[in-house]
Design an enzyme around this catalytic site. Structure first.
Site, mmCIF file in Angstrom:
data_model
loop_
_atom_site.group_PDB
_atom_site.id
_atom_site.type_symbol
_atom_site.label_atom_id
_atom_site.label_comp_id
_atom_site.label_asym_id
_atom_site.label_seq_id
_atom_site.Cartn_x
_atom_site.Cartn_y
_atom_site.Cartn_z
ATOM 1 C CD GLU A 232 -70.224 29.956 40.795
ATOM 2 O OE1 GLU A 232 -69.990 31.015 40.623
ATOM 3 O OE2 GLU A 232 -69.730 28.786 40.335
ATOM 4 C CB CYS A 267 -66.048 31.728 39.632
ATOM 5 S SG CYS A 267 -66.561 30.363 40.535
#
Length: 457
Positions: A232, A267
């Site tokens: 990720e 993010c």
């Protein structure tokens, strides 16, 4: 010997240091984790693992104030946001505790012609390594650790070097909840040591949340040793506004998606605002007006929305990116100044597709604004990025919003909303944002041995 250091980004002062583990200590922790898997992980009843996760959830709630204060000091996160992060962690552990029996039940397969019976059983695979970042010191760990401990996998956790105190508190949570020695082991290790950990045959998989560079480096080592990897990584999420029935609400969503959470160091935060002609001027006017009132301040104060970025170094990185963006032709519509690790909300417009800024992730309180003349152009701009983590689509025409959402290259798309994350929904991206999914049923399956068991009629 190198150290893990807690440096308060608000003051620049060193608050604490933790010694890096020696090679012998790292090896000892791998041994303990492997032993715990063989003795506990493979044989403990599902009900026991469920109860342990429930106790971790309760400890998170009991200790929320102390846990939150640690990350305020470590990474400058505003206290209200830090408390919310601890609450989400408690929800994640509770969710997997409650879903244990359902998620680990044997899955019956329907056989077409061959006689007999076939089931898929989700077994643990062994010890897995998590490499976690600093921006969500508890949440990132929770979404990796909870499903793996539910399975019976044991965990080695290498946290960011600026988060040793929160790493220690997480280890204490699991120990105090009653997990056996070795079920969860924190590593204060160097990058070179982590390469050896990945190569160790007792380690069966690696999960990384972090930068594109970090994910690529880990994946390369893991690939050499045929280890399963979940990545990720970064994102440059588009926030597409084609039309809206409530402009004020849409602007408020935009502010939360970019600035009000963790100083924009998210993010999956909105980073590129793609506005149709008809909403461009009114949206930008309200957006800038709100940001003019937003000033970075002390993260320990309960009314602070925007604290410092994680370090003076992170602020300098943003300053360097801004300089290159302006040299490439972009214009600063607001902000651009910094003092230490405190960075003003900054808005860039007139960003040419060839500008380096159009390809980079700005990990801080920066927003890039784009103007488009059609739905097709909005989709093209949204997809013109090497990343593919999340996206946001707003339209008063729900059919249009869903149509556009279906054409955006991302692992997650929110339609006419913000903040739809939860323990039950999958999290992850595509392209250079990584691969694999966390949370929900998907988080269990990533590091499970989905074992087929067939019997005769």
């Amino acid at each position: 010997m190198s150290k893990y250091t807690v440096t308060d980004p608000s003051t620049g002062e060193t608050a604490a240091t933790f010694a890096t583990h020696s090679d012998d200590e790292v090896r000892a922790r791998i041994v303990r984790a492997d032993a715990a898997y063989r003795k506990w992980g493979r044989s403990s009843p599902v009900a026991e693992r469920s109860a342990l996760l429930g106790r971790v959830a309760q400890l998170c709630r009991d200790r929320r104030q102390d846990l939150a204060a640690i990350v305020v000091r470590e990474v400058g996160k505003p206290i209200t946001s830090a408390l919310g992060e601890v609450d989400i962690c408690a929800d994640i552990f509770q969710y997997y505790s409650e879903k244990a029996a359902e998620f680990l039940a044997d899955e019956q397969l329907e056989l077409r012609e061959t006689p007999g019976r076939a089931i898929v059983r989700r077994d643990p695979i062994g010890t897995v390594l998590g490499i976690m970042p600093w921006n969500y010191p508890y949440y990132q760990v929770a979404r990796f650790a909870a499903p793996n401990l539910l399975l019976g996998n044991t965990i080695l956790l290498k946290h960011a070097s600026q988060c040793p105190a929160s790493a220690a508190e997480i280890a204490r949570l699991f120990a105090d909840a009653g997990y056996p020695e070795g079920a969860y082991e924190a590593l204060y290790a160097t990058s070179a040591q982590i390469e050896d950990v990945i190569a160790d045959p007792r380690v069966q998989g690696v999960s990384v949340t972090g930068s594109e560079a970090a994910g690529s480096a880990v994946a390369r080592v893991a690939g050499q040793h045929l280890k399963k990897v979940v990545l990720e990584l970064g994102g440059s999420d588009p926030f597409v506004v084609l039309s809206t029935e409530d402009l004020d609400a849409t602007v408020e969503y935009a502010l939360w998606a970019r600035f009000y959470e963790n100083a924009g160091q998210v993010c999956c935060g909105a980073k590129r605002f793609i506005l149709a002609d008809e909403v461009y001027e009114p949206f930008l006017e309200k957006f800038l007006a709100a940001l003019k009132e937003l000033r970075p301040s002390d993260p320990a104060k309960p009314d602070t929305l925007l604290g410092p970025v994680s370090s003076a170094g992170a602020a300098q990185t943003l300053a360097d990116q801004l300089k290159r963006a302006v040299e490439g032709g972009a214009r600063v519509a607001l902000g651009g100044e910094r003092q230490g690790a405190f960075v003003e909300p900054t808005v860039l417009v007139d960003i040419d597709p060839g500008n380096e800024a159009a390809r980079e992730e700005f990990f801080g309180p920066f927003a890039h604004i784009y103007r488009v003349s059609s739905e097709e152009e909005a989709i093209a701009v949204a997809n013109d990025t090497p990343f593919g983590l999340g996206a946001y689509v707003f339209s008063a025409d729900e059919e249009q919003a869903l149509r556009v959402a279906g054409q955006i290259d991302a692992g997650m798309v929110s339609v006419n909303t913000f903040g739809g994350e939860g323990p039950e929904v999958p999290f992850g991206g595509i392209k250079r944002s990584g691969f694999g999914r966390e949370l929900g049923r998907f988080g269990v399956d990533e590091f499970a041995n989905r074992k087929l068991i067939r019997t005769r009629a």
